[in-house]
Design a protein around this motif. Structure first.
Motif, PDB file in Angstrom:
ATOM      1  N   ILE A  78     -14.011  -5.538  -6.563  1.00 53.91           N
ATOM      2  CA  ILE A  78     -13.630  -4.669  -5.322  1.00 53.91           C
ATOM      3  C   ILE A  78     -12.413  -4.897  -4.932  1.00 53.91           C
ATOM      4  O   ILE A  78     -11.937  -6.040  -4.506  1.00 53.91           O
ATOM      5  CB  ILE A  78     -14.643  -5.002  -4.366  1.00 53.91           C
ATOM      6  CG1 ILE A  78     -16.189  -4.719  -4.922  1.00 53.91           C
ATOM      7  CG2 ILE A  78     -14.746  -4.240  -2.858  1.00 53.91           C
ATOM      8  CD1 ILE A  78     -17.345  -5.081  -3.680  1.00 53.91           C
ATOM      9  N   LEU A  79     -11.713  -3.977  -4.513  1.00 55.50           N
ATOM     10  CA  LEU A  79     -10.203  -3.934  -3.994  1.00 55.50           C
ATOM     11  C   LEU A  79     -10.315  -3.555  -2.455  1.00 55.50           C
ATOM     12  O   LEU A  79     -10.681  -2.286  -2.285  1.00 55.50           O
ATOM     13  CB  LEU A  79      -9.181  -3.115  -4.655  1.00 55.50           C
ATOM     14  CG  LEU A  79      -7.837  -3.057  -4.039  1.00 55.50           C
ATOM     15  CD1 LEU A  79      -7.081  -4.413  -4.306  1.00 55.50           C
ATOM     16  CD2 LEU A  79      -7.076  -1.858  -5.115  1.00 55.50           C
ATOM     17  N   VAL A  80      -9.639  -4.233  -1.693  1.00 60.70           N
ATOM     18  CA  VAL A  80      -9.635  -3.949  -0.171  1.00 60.70           C
ATOM     19  C   VAL A  80      -8.204  -3.712   0.213  1.00 60.70           C
ATOM     20  O   VAL A  80      -7.509  -4.687  -0.037  1.00 60.70           O
ATOM     21  CB  VAL A  80     -10.648  -4.784   0.862  1.00 60.70           C
ATOM     22  CG1 VAL A  80     -10.182  -4.229   2.198  1.00 60.70           C
ATOM     23  CG2 VAL A  80     -11.783  -5.096   0.133  1.00 60.70           C
ATOM     24  N   GLU A  81      -7.882  -2.693   0.725  1.00 57.17           N
ATOM     25  CA  GLU A  81      -6.204  -2.464   1.210  1.00 57.17           C
ATOM     26  C   GLU A  81      -6.365  -2.039   2.488  1.00 57.17           C
ATOM     27  O   GLU A  81      -7.158  -1.122   2.966  1.00 57.17           O
ATOM     28  CB  GLU A  81      -5.784  -1.309   0.107  1.00 57.17           C
ATOM     29  CG  GLU A  81      -5.751  -1.624  -1.214  1.00 57.17           C
ATOM     30  CD  GLU A  81      -5.455  -0.679  -2.197  1.00 57.17           C
ATOM     31  OE1 GLU A  81      -4.169  -0.640  -2.788  1.00 57.17           O
ATOM     32  OE2 GLU A  81      -5.996   0.234  -2.166  1.00 57.17           O
ATOM     33  N   VAL A  82      -5.418  -2.645   3.157  1.00 56.16           N
ATOM     34  CA  VAL A  82      -5.108  -2.117   4.617  1.00 56.16           C
ATOM     35  C   VAL A  82      -3.495  -1.748   4.913  1.00 56.16           C
ATOM     36  O   VAL A  82      -2.857  -2.528   4.689  1.00 56.16           O
ATOM     37  CB  VAL A  82      -5.669  -3.170   5.603  1.00 56.16           C
ATOM     38  CG1 VAL A  82      -5.222  -2.768   7.191  1.00 56.16           C
ATOM     39  CG2 VAL A  82      -7.129  -3.712   5.638  1.00 56.16           C
ATOM     40  N   TYR A  83      -3.585  -0.498   5.204  1.00 53.55           N
ATOM     41  CA  TYR A  83      -2.299   0.059   5.468  1.00 53.55           C
ATOM     42  C   TYR A  83      -1.891   0.141   6.988  1.00 53.55           C
ATOM     43  O   TYR A  83      -2.590   0.724   7.621  1.00 53.55           O
ATOM     44  CB  TYR A  83      -2.278   1.430   4.822  1.00 53.55           C
ATOM     45  CG  TYR A  83      -2.551   1.429   3.270  1.00 53.55           C
ATOM     46  CD1 TYR A  83      -1.248   1.713   2.209  1.00 53.55           C
ATOM     47  CD2 TYR A  83      -3.775   1.573   2.752  1.00 53.55           C
ATOM     48  CE1 TYR A  83      -1.606   1.609   1.144  1.00 53.55           C
ATOM     49  CE2 TYR A  83      -4.024   1.627   1.567  1.00 53.55           C
ATOM     50  CZ  TYR A  83      -2.952   1.742   0.578  1.00 53.55           C
ATOM     51  OH  TYR A  83      -3.364   1.960  -0.905  1.00 53.55           O
ATOM     52  N   ASP A  84      -0.428   0.022   7.338  1.00 50.91           N
ATOM     53  CA  ASP A  84      -0.097  -0.044   8.429  1.00 50.91           C
ATOM     54  C   ASP A  84       1.578   0.605   8.437  1.00 50.91           C
ATOM     55  O   ASP A  84       2.012   0.786   7.026  1.00 50.91           O
ATOM     56  CB  ASP A  84      -0.239  -1.101   9.366  1.00 50.91           C
ATOM     57  CG  ASP A  84       0.873  -2.269   8.828  1.00 50.91           C
ATOM     58  OD1 ASP A  84       1.952  -2.255   9.435  1.00 50.91           O
ATOM     59  OD2 ASP A  84       0.302  -3.363   8.209  1.00 50.91           O
ATOM     60  N   GLY A  85       2.158   0.839   9.437  1.00 49.03           N
ATOM     61  CA  GLY A  85       3.406   1.513   9.453  1.00 49.03           C
ATOM     62  C   GLY A  85       4.417   0.468   9.572  1.00 49.03           C
ATOM     63  O   GLY A  85       5.746   0.742   9.570  1.00 49.03           O
ATOM     64  N   LYS A 124       3.577  -0.623   4.892  1.00 45.83           N
ATOM     65  CA  LYS A 124       3.243  -1.461   3.828  1.00 45.83           C
ATOM     66  C   LYS A 124       1.746  -1.541   3.854  1.00 45.83           C
ATOM     67  O   LYS A 124       0.994  -0.921   4.500  1.00 45.83           O
ATOM     68  CB  LYS A 124       3.634  -2.986   4.375  1.00 45.83           C
ATOM     69  CG  LYS A 124       2.799  -3.473   5.533  1.00 45.83           C
ATOM     70  CD  LYS A 124       3.113  -5.064   5.881  1.00 45.83           C
ATOM     71  CE  LYS A 124       2.263  -5.667   6.966  1.00 45.83           C
ATOM     72  NZ  LYS A 124       2.606  -4.866   8.321  1.00 45.83           N
ATOM     73  N   CYS A 125       1.025  -2.131   2.547  1.00 46.33           N
ATOM     74  CA  CYS A 125      -0.183  -2.361   2.231  1.00 46.33           C
ATOM     75  C   CYS A 125      -0.441  -3.885   2.133  1.00 46.33           C
ATOM     76  O   CYS A 125       0.368  -4.327   1.008  1.00 46.33           O
ATOM     77  CB  CYS A 125      -0.562  -1.595   0.814  1.00 46.33           C
ATOM     78  SG  CYS A 125      -2.070  -1.940   0.263  1.00 46.33           S
TER      79      CYS A 125
END
Length: 209
Positions: A78-85, A124-125
């Motif tokens: 399972i891959l969890v990714e969180v993106y922000d600016g 970024k991620c």
């Protein structure tokens, strides 16, 4: 290879942190995709998602966070990714025993197979991979994917049972075509940390690229 992916948005606000800790959303995805999670993988998924969101709220930029959860059944990942600016990549920080915060990276490192961060076109991620337990073999997979089904059954039987060596797929009447596949079975390997050179290939497979 069976791939699943789902994205959802959260406001980059401290109130989003307890929302990300709710097991109902993540367990709903697992049920929807037909995943089997044991206590270890369920805890890892909940804690890692929460910690990634917490770090993005504290150190990211922008008003919205994008959380993407992907699952690869054949790789049991399972891959969890969180993106922000923000363009600033996180710097590892290990908290002392007297610190009240800063233990998020230690938790992520302990509960994940691997983790990292990278730049995107909009910021970024930050991501982490989680191991899943062996998945159930359903009848549809036995019919449509006999080779994979044979390997999955052999893993569940374990090394003490006799290996399954041949799977034959019958042909339709009148066509006269027969195909057979000889599959070498080995005992299942416990998921463990990968060499850094393998991480990118694994993440691309999880994303379905």
């Amino acid at each position: 290879m069976r791939l699943h992916s789902q994205s959802f948005l959260l406001a980059r606000d401290p109130t989003s942190v307890p929302i990300s800790r709710r097991r109902r959303r993540l367990q709903g995805l697992a049920k929807k995709w037909g995943l089997r999670l044991d206590e270890s993988s369920d805890t890892a998924l909940t804690v890692i998602t929460s910690e990634l969101v917490t770090n993005a709220v504290r150190h990211g930029t922008g008003t919205v966070l994008t959380i993407t959860v992907s699952a690869n059944l054949s790789r049991r990942r399972i891959l969890v990714e969180v993106y922000d600016g923000s363009l600033v990549l996180p710097v590892p920080h290990w908290a002392d025993s007297e610190d009240e915060s800063g233990r998020g990276m230690a938790l992520i490192d302990r509960l994940s197979l691997c983790h990292g961060a990278e730049h995107t076109t909009c910021g970024k991620c930050v991501w982490a991979e989680i191991a899943m337990p062996p998945q159930r073999v359903i009848r549809q997979r036995l019919i449509l994917r006999p080779r994979r089904a044979a390997r999955a059954i052999a893993r569940r039987l374990g090394p003490a049972r006799k290996p399954l060596t041949t799977v034959r797929v019958g042909s339709r009447a009148g066509h006269g075509r027969h195909s057979s596949a000889v599959t070498r079975i080995s005992s299942a390997l416990r998921p463990d940390r990968e060499h850094p050179a393998q991480i990118r290939d694994t993440r691309e497979a999880l994303r379905g690229s």
